[in-house]
Design a protein around this motif. Sequence first.
Motif, PDB file in Angstrom:
ATOM      1  N   GLY A  18      66.040  38.777  64.449  1.00 43.52           N
ATOM      2  CA  GLY A  18      66.567  38.788  63.092  1.00 43.52           C
ATOM      3  C   GLY A  18      65.848  39.735  62.157  1.00 43.52           C
ATOM      4  N   LEU A  19      65.418  40.871  62.662  1.00 42.34           N
ATOM      5  CA  LEU A  19      64.727  41.852  61.825  1.00 42.34           C
ATOM      6  C   LEU A  19      65.737  42.605  60.972  1.00 42.34           C
ATOM      7  N   ASP A  20      65.298  43.042  59.807  1.00 43.67           N
ATOM      8  CA  ASP A  20      66.199  43.787  58.930  1.00 43.67           C
ATOM      9  C   ASP A  20      66.152  45.292  59.186  1.00 43.67           C
ATOM     10  N   ARG A  21      65.455  45.688  60.240  1.00 47.75           N
ATOM     11  CA  ARG A  21      65.376  47.094  60.642  1.00 47.75           C
ATOM     12  C   ARG A  21      65.226  47.163  62.154  1.00 47.75           C
ATOM     13  N   GLU A  22      65.315  48.364  62.687  1.00 50.59           N
ATOM     14  CA  GLU A  22      65.175  48.576  64.126  1.00 50.59           C
ATOM     15  C   GLU A  22      63.765  48.161  64.555  1.00 50.59           C
ATOM     16  N   PRO A  23      63.650  47.362  65.618  1.00 55.74           N
ATOM     17  CA  PRO A  23      62.313  46.976  66.080  1.00 55.74           C
ATOM     18  C   PRO A  23      61.534  48.190  66.573  1.00 55.74           C
ATOM     19  N   SER A  24      60.241  48.139  66.427  1.00 55.63           N
ATOM     20  CA  SER A  24      59.355  49.198  66.908  1.00 55.63           C
ATOM     21  C   SER A  24      58.635  48.713  68.155  1.00 55.63           C
ATOM     22  N   LEU A  25      58.573  49.571  69.166  1.00 58.77           N
ATOM     23  CA  LEU A  25      57.854  49.209  70.388  1.00 58.77           C
ATOM     24  C   LEU A  25      56.361  49.061  70.141  1.00 58.77           C
ATOM     25  N   ASP A  26      55.841  49.809  69.169  1.00 62.60           N
ATOM     26  CA  ASP A  26      54.385  49.867  69.005  1.00 62.60           C
ATOM     27  C   ASP A  26      53.815  49.049  67.857  1.00 62.60           C
ATOM     28  N   ALA A  27      54.648  48.621  66.941  1.00 60.79           N
ATOM     29  CA  ALA A  27      54.143  47.820  65.825  1.00 60.79           C
ATOM     30  C   ALA A  27      53.793  46.414  66.309  1.00 60.79           C
ATOM     31  N   SER A  28      52.785  45.836  65.703  1.00 61.55           N
ATOM     32  CA  SER A  28      52.458  44.458  66.051  1.00 61.55           C
ATOM     33  C   SER A  28      53.576  43.546  65.563  1.00 61.55           C
ATOM     34  N   PHE A  29      53.651  42.370  66.145  1.00 57.95           N
ATOM     35  CA  PHE A  29      54.679  41.426  65.725  1.00 57.95           C
ATOM     36  C   PHE A  29      54.528  41.105  64.245  1.00 57.95           C
ATOM     37  N   SER A  30      53.304  40.880  63.791  1.00 59.87           N
ATOM     38  CA  SER A  30      53.104  40.531  62.383  1.00 59.87           C
ATOM     39  C   SER A  30      53.469  41.705  61.470  1.00 59.87           C
ATOM     40  N   ASP A  31      53.147  42.939  61.871  1.00 61.61           N
ATOM     41  CA  ASP A  31      53.517  44.102  61.061  1.00 61.61           C
ATOM     42  C   ASP A  31      55.032  44.291  61.008  1.00 61.61           C
ATOM     43  N   SER A  32      55.724  43.790  62.024  1.00 59.69           N
ATOM     44  CA  SER A  32      57.187  43.890  62.063  1.00 59.69           C
ATOM     45  C   SER A  32      57.856  42.771  61.268  1.00 59.69           C
ATOM     46  N   GLY A  33      57.055  41.835  60.748  1.00 56.72           N
ATOM     47  CA  GLY A  33      57.613  40.727  59.981  1.00 56.72           C
ATOM     48  C   GLY A  33      58.028  39.543  60.828  1.00 56.72           C
ATOM     49  N   VAL A  34      57.510  39.462  62.053  1.00 57.37           N
ATOM     50  CA  VAL A  34      57.839  38.368  62.962  1.00 57.37           C
ATOM     51  C   VAL A  34      56.774  37.283  62.817  1.00 57.37           C
ATOM     52  N   SER A  35      57.204  36.077  62.497  1.00 59.38           N
ATOM     53  CA  SER A  35      56.255  34.972  62.375  1.00 59.38           C
ATOM     54  C   SER A  35      55.728  34.591  63.757  1.00 59.38           C
ATOM     55  N   SER A  36      54.625  33.888  63.787  1.00 58.82           N
ATOM     56  CA  SER A  36      54.066  33.463  65.072  1.00 58.82           C
ATOM     57  C   SER A  36      55.011  32.512  65.793  1.00 58.82           C
ATOM     58  N   VAL A  37      55.711  31.686  65.058  1.00 59.81           N
ATOM     59  CA  VAL A  37      56.684  30.764  65.664  1.00 59.81           C
ATOM     60  C   VAL A  37      57.825  31.557  66.303  1.00 59.81           C
ATOM     61  N   ASP A  38      58.337  32.560  65.586  1.00 63.28           N
ATOM     62  CA  ASP A  38      59.412  33.383  66.132  1.00 63.28           C
ATOM     63  C   ASP A  38      58.933  34.204  67.327  1.00 63.28           C
ATOM     64  N   ALA A  39      57.694  34.672  67.275  1.00 62.37           N
ATOM     65  CA  ALA A  39      57.143  35.443  68.400  1.00 62.37           C
ATOM     66  C   ALA A  39      57.059  34.573  69.653  1.00 62.37           C
ATOM     67  N   ILE A  40      56.636  33.336  69.497  1.00 61.64           N
ATOM     68  CA  ILE A  40      56.547  32.425  70.642  1.00 61.64           C
ATOM     69  C   ILE A  40      57.940  32.138  71.195  1.00 61.64           C
ATOM     70  N   ALA A  41      58.900  31.891  70.319  1.00 58.68           N
ATOM     71  CA  ALA A  41      60.271  31.653  70.771  1.00 58.68           C
ATOM     72  C   ALA A  41      60.817  32.878  71.492  1.00 58.68           C
ATOM     73  N   PHE A  42      60.503  34.065  70.983  1.00 53.52           N
ATOM     74  CA  PHE A  42      60.959  35.299  71.613  1.00 53.52           C
ATOM     75  C   PHE A  42      60.320  35.472  72.988  1.00 53.52           C
ATOM     76  N   MET A  43      59.057  35.129  73.120  1.00 52.11           N
ATOM     77  CA  MET A  43      58.387  35.225  74.425  1.00 52.11           C
ATOM     78  C   MET A  43      59.088  34.324  75.448  1.00 52.11           C
ATOM     79  N   LYS A  44      59.570  33.173  74.999  1.00 52.54           N
ATOM     80  CA  LYS A  44      60.301  32.278  75.906  1.00 52.54           C
ATOM     81  C   LYS A  44      61.602  32.925  76.364  1.00 52.54           C
ATOM     82  N   VAL A  45      62.297  33.598  75.452  1.00 55.03           N
ATOM     83  CA  VAL A  45      63.531  34.301  75.810  1.00 55.03           C
ATOM     84  C   VAL A  45      63.229  35.375  76.854  1.00 55.03           C
TER      85      VAL A  45
END
Length: 75
Positions: free
Chosen positions: A16-43
Amino acid sequence: MASADRIMELARDNLGLDREPSLDASFSDSGVSSVDAIAFMKVVSQEFGVEISADDLAQISSLRGLAGFVDSRAG
């Protein structure tokens, strides 16, 4: 399809990012919460059939790092 390309597609569809994801940006710099990052890792774990432990998760900071992890475990 390379794992990095598929992970980018999954990120577009699931983070649910409002821009194209970056391969190199950290999850937090991309605006991804730790909860969303964990859910994404499960996917990603389900998509590629790899286990991602809490210790592994602590070492993965970007989509590129995640792709490298997946590539090292796939087989």
